[in-house]
Design an enzyme around this catalytic site. Structure first.
Site, PDB file in Angstrom:
ATOM      1  CE  LYS A   1      -3.264   2.968   0.633  1.00 17.36           C
ATOM      2  NZ  LYS A   1      -4.178   3.287  -0.486  1.00 17.36           N
TER       3      LYS A   1
ATOM      4  CG  MET B   1      -9.198   3.345  -0.389  1.00 17.01           C
ATOM      5  SD  MET B   1     -10.695   2.631   0.270  1.00 17.01           S
ATOM      6  CE  MET B   1     -10.000   1.540   1.492  1.00 17.01           C
TER       7      MET B   1
ATOM      8  CG  ASN C   1       0.651   6.804  -5.686  1.00 17.16           C
ATOM      9  OD1 ASN C   1       0.343   7.362  -6.744  1.00 17.16           O
ATOM     10  ND2 ASN C   1      -0.234   6.300  -4.854  1.00 17.16           N
TER      11      ASN C   1
ATOM     12  CB  CYS D   1      -3.006   9.367  -3.907  1.00 16.91           C
ATOM     13  SG  CYS D   1      -4.474   9.130  -2.859  1.00 16.91           S
TER      14      CYS D   1
ATOM     15  CG  ASN E   1      -9.139   8.924  -3.679  1.00 14.93           C
ATOM     16  OD1 ASN E   1      -9.850   9.544  -4.483  1.00 14.93           O
ATOM     17  ND2 ASN E   1      -8.780   7.670  -3.865  1.00 14.93           N
TER      18      ASN E   1
HETATM   19  O1  LIG Z   1      -3.154   6.244  -5.185  1.00 16.23           O
HETATM   20  C1  LIG Z   1      -4.277   5.918  -4.779  1.00 16.23           C
HETATM   21  N1  LIG Z   1      -5.249   5.623  -5.654  1.00 16.23           N
HETATM   22  C2  LIG Z   1      -6.505   5.324  -5.291  1.00 16.23           C
HETATM   23  O2  LIG Z   1      -7.365   5.112  -6.155  1.00 16.23           O
HETATM   24  N2  LIG Z   1      -6.809   5.274  -3.961  1.00 16.23           N
HETATM   25  C3  LIG Z   1      -5.792   5.295  -2.996  1.00 16.23           C
HETATM   26  C4  LIG Z   1      -6.219   5.974  -1.719  1.00 16.23           C
HETATM   27  O3  LIG Z   1      -7.215   6.705  -1.719  1.00 16.23           O
HETATM   28  O4  LIG Z   1      -5.498   5.752  -0.743  1.00 16.23           O
HETATM   29  N3  LIG Z   1      -4.561   5.851  -3.452  1.00 16.23           N
END
Ligand SMILES: O=C1NC(=O)NC(C(=O)O)N1
Length: 310
Positions: free
Chosen positions: A45, A71, A126, A129, A131
């Protein structure tokens, strides 16, 4: 005999499948489940400097055509995943460690620790994200993306990769690839993260289906397959010295085959893994094998990247 082995950054893997970051990979229990699954690789994650509980629930909803999530980067903090990687048997499975710092400094601080790892996982940064309220996606700001990658490139001397948001304009594929190609040690590109800030409305309740951000969230599943394939192929064409990891809309061997045809070296499964559990890898591998056999392909390289145009 159909052979599913593939090479990633020079490492032979039994097959091209892995999880999408965020699904079945937050805790050691979930990560151990992936380690015992048929997937040949796995990713943690996306982590932040400090642990996060994430956004209020309900923050995930599955639908006939896919999923929506907000999330909010719930994770145990980067040290937890660094520790997992140090204890991990890297001979058994390729482990990626995904970071998603809330600031440039947070990313730099996490990388300073990760580069000291004795038993390193493959770093994925990453950039996408959608969100975290108030946090724009770095992948949509090419200047900020270049600044971050310059810092990563200075601080981290091993090969690394990025998780990109979906792009929808040819000029954006060009601009993003131009930034990525400045960094030779940027060895892989994972396309795509969820299609950000979609809105699913339930006609019966006349309501949104997730709580955060008035129901706006990242889309996954069948909804996003054509966009995912376009991004995989766009960066496959523009970044010949990098490998592409495909993510988005993989629900069967057919979509895995399409991602490979579009140029992906590895293929991630997110929504279908969330809905079906790790048995999805066995099913998709069986379906991919059957498709290859029906077409007379005895290896993945026999068709990988060989998308035909008209
Ligand atoms: O990089 C992300 N992509 C998503 O679709 N959701 C998660 C998140 O919201 O943690 N993170």
């Amino acid at each position: 005999m159909t052979d599913l082995t593939c090479l990633f950054l020079g490492q032979p893997l039994a097959n091209p499948l892995m999880n999408a970051s965020g699904v079945c990979c937050r805790t050691t229990t979930e990560l151990d489940t992936l380690a015992s699954s048929a997937a040949a690789a796995m990713v943690t994650k996306s982590c932040t400097l400090e642990p996060r509980t994430g956004n209020p629930e309900p923050r995930y909803s599955s639908l006939p055509l896919g999923s929506i999530n907000s999330m909010g980067l719930p994770n145990e903090g980067y040290q937890y995943y660094l520790d997992y990687a140090e204890r991990f048997d890297h001979e058994r499975k390729l482990l990626f460690l995904s970071i998603s710092g809330l600031t440039l400094d947070d990313n730099v601080e996490m990388i300073a620790a990760i580069r000291e790892a004795v038993n390193p996982a493959l770093l994925e940064v990453n950039l996408s994200c959608p969100n975290v309220p108030g946090k724009p996606q770095t992948g949509y700001d090419f200047e900020a993306m270049d600044e971050l990658l310059d810092e990563v490139n200075d601080a981290y001397k091993r090969p690394f990769g990025v998780k990109l948001p979906p792009y929808f304009d040819i000029s954006h594929f060009d601009a993003a690839a131009e930034v990525l190609n400045r960094y030779p040690r940027l060895a892989f590109v994972t396309c795509i993260n969820s299609v950000g800030n979609g809105l699913v409305i339930d006609p019966d309740t006349e309501s949104v289906v997730i709580k955060p951000k008035d129901g706006f969230g990242g889309l996954g599943g069948a909804y996003v397959l054509p966009t995912a394939l376009a991004n995989v192929n766009a960066f496959y064409r523009r970044c010949p010295d990098k490998q592409i990891i495909g993510c988005g809309g993989v629900q069967s061997g057919t979509e895995a085959f399409l991602h490979l045809l579009a140029g992906a070296s590895l293929v991630q499964i997110g929504t279908a893994l969330y809905e079906e559990g790790p048995a999805v890898f066995d099913r998709v591998l069986g379906e991919l094998t059957a498709i290859m056999a029906s077409k007379g392909y005895t290896s993945i390289d026999a068709f990988r990247g060989k998308l035909k145009t008209l």
